[in-house]
Scaffold this active site. Structure first.
Site, short mmCIF file in Angstrom:
data_model
loop_
_atom_site.label_atom_id
_atom_site.label_comp_id
_atom_site.label_asym_id
_atom_site.label_seq_id
_atom_site.Cartn_x
_atom_site.Cartn_y
_atom_site.Cartn_z
N LYS A 186 6.49 -8.91 3.75
CA LYS A 186 6.72 -8.19 2.52
C LYS A 186 5.25 -7.52 2.00
CE LYS A 186 9.58 -8.08 -1.87
NZ LYS A 186 9.96 -7.00 -1.65
N LEU B 96 13.22 -6.13 6.23
CA LEU B 96 12.74 -7.29 5.23
C LEU B 96 14.06 -8.36 5.14
CD1 LEU B 96 10.47 -8.42 3.59
CD2 LEU B 96 11.78 -7.64 1.70
N ARG C 128 -16.44 -3.59 2.25
CA ARG C 128 -15.55 -2.79 3.04
C ARG C 128 -15.75 -3.17 4.58
NH1 ARG C 128 -13.32 1.38 5.61
NH2 ARG C 128 -11.08 2.09 5.02
N GLU D 207 17.40 -0.07 7.00
CA GLU D 207 17.50 -0.57 5.55
C GLU D 207 17.36 0.68 4.57
OE1 GLU D 207 14.85 -3.76 4.52
OE2 GLU D 207 13.23 -2.67 5.79
N ARG E 283 9.74 -16.98 1.39
CA ARG E 283 9.41 -15.74 2.06
C ARG E 283 7.95 -15.50 1.76
NH1 ARG E 283 12.72 -10.54 0.76
NH2 ARG E 283 11.73 -10.57 -1.21
N TYR F 141 3.68 -9.12 -1.59
CA TYR F 141 4.32 -9.14 -3.04
C TYR F 141 5.52 -9.85 -3.03
CZ TYR F 141 7.34 -4.96 -2.44
OH TYR F 141 8.46 -4.23 -1.99
#
Ligand code: PDD
Length: 284
Positions: free
Chosen positions: A147, A204, A100, A179, A52, A33
């Protein structure tokens, strides 16, 4: 009033948006995301977020579902359709739907979904009073440079902070801060040096972090990119965080101890102002 969201080529009211129950984002958190802030109806550092995003997708061998130009158009269309003058655009790309199986499907069409949140980002009560944080062990996976939508541990850490009556948690690995739950962490030492953890798979690479460090260097502030311990943070003159949602946010308390004089510090406030000014100028 319902928002308009974007799902796989269509702009639809949020109550009508549909994604398969077999989507790997849902079954495996197999998705990435980005969060881009909006100021005056314009996107802040879209190019940085796009760079990114490409990197995250590449690390997971996931395809980009559309061109960069198309993605910019979708961001802009959603901002316009939802009349967002200030707020955020959230984008999620998953590997798509497949029966799956732990193995990546040989053929799956990625899912692309975007939505907006209108909210004031500049005028933030939290930034004015400064955030209180606690430290908790960093139990996330080892590829925090990607991310991904695996946000359960950050969510749990934020809940622990919330239950203790504070605003956020700083995550700690081997005694050093990695972070925040959804932001990069900084201290200002007694000699005025800004210290933030160096880039690696431990954290990140914040798009706001890059912009804030650039502002700091332009303002002739001394910057060191290296890990800092919780003890060092407790002795610091100031602390703050950065993210697309919080910009630069002063941190005034860590684990119940006041940082400096317990008020938002001048370095954090100066950087917040510089970052906002720069973003207002450069947004597209
Ligand atoms: N989070 N570190 C983590 C773990 C993050 O989740 C984020 C952003 C950042 C800061 O990155 P940037 O400056 O590019 O926003 C650092 C977003 C805002 C979120 O999850 O809401």
């Amino acid at each position: 009033m319902e928002r308009t969201v974007y799902v796989n080529g269509n702009y639809v009211p949020e109550s009508e948006a549909r994604i398969s129950v077999f989507d790997r984002g849902f079954l495996f958190a197999d998705g990435v995301y980005e969060v881009t802030s909006v100021l005056n109806g314009k996107l802040v550092d879209f190019a940085g977020h796009l760079r990114r995003l490409h990197r995250s997708l590449g690390e997971l061998k996931m395809a980009m579902p559309c061109s960069d130009d198309e993605l910019l158009k979708i961001h802009r269309a959603l901002v316009e359709k939802n009349a967002v003058s200030e707020g955020l655009v959230y984008l999620q790309i998953t590997r798509g739907a497949a029966d799956r199986d732990f193995l990546f499907p040989a053929q799956a069409t990625p899912t692309l979904m975007l939505f907006t949140q209108a909210r004031s980002v500049i005028d933030s009560p939290l930034a004015k009073r400064g955030a209180r944080v606690i430290t908790v062990e960093d139990l996330r996976w080892g590829r925090r440079d990607i991310k991904t939508v695996q946000l359960l541990y950050p969510s749990m850490a934020k809940m622990i902070a919330h239950e203790r009556g504070v605003d956020d948690a700083w995550l700690v690995k081997d005694g050093a801060v990695t972070e925040g739950t959804s932001n990069n962490a900084y201290i200002v030492t007694q000699d005025g040096t800004i210290v933030t953890r160096d880039l690696s798979s431990d954290i990140l690479a914040g798009i706001t972090r890059a912009a804030v460090l650039k502002c700091a260097r332009e303002l002739q502030m001394k910057v060191e990119e290296r890990p800092f311990t919780v003890e060092e943070a407790l002795r610091a003159r100031e602390a703050f965080s950065s993210s697309a949602t919080g910009f630069v946010c002063p941190v005034v308390e860590i684990d119940g101890t006041a940082v400096g004089d317990g008020q938002p510090g001048p370095v954090a406030m100066r950087l917040r102002q510089a970052y906002i000014e720069e973003s207002l100028k450069a947004a597209i």
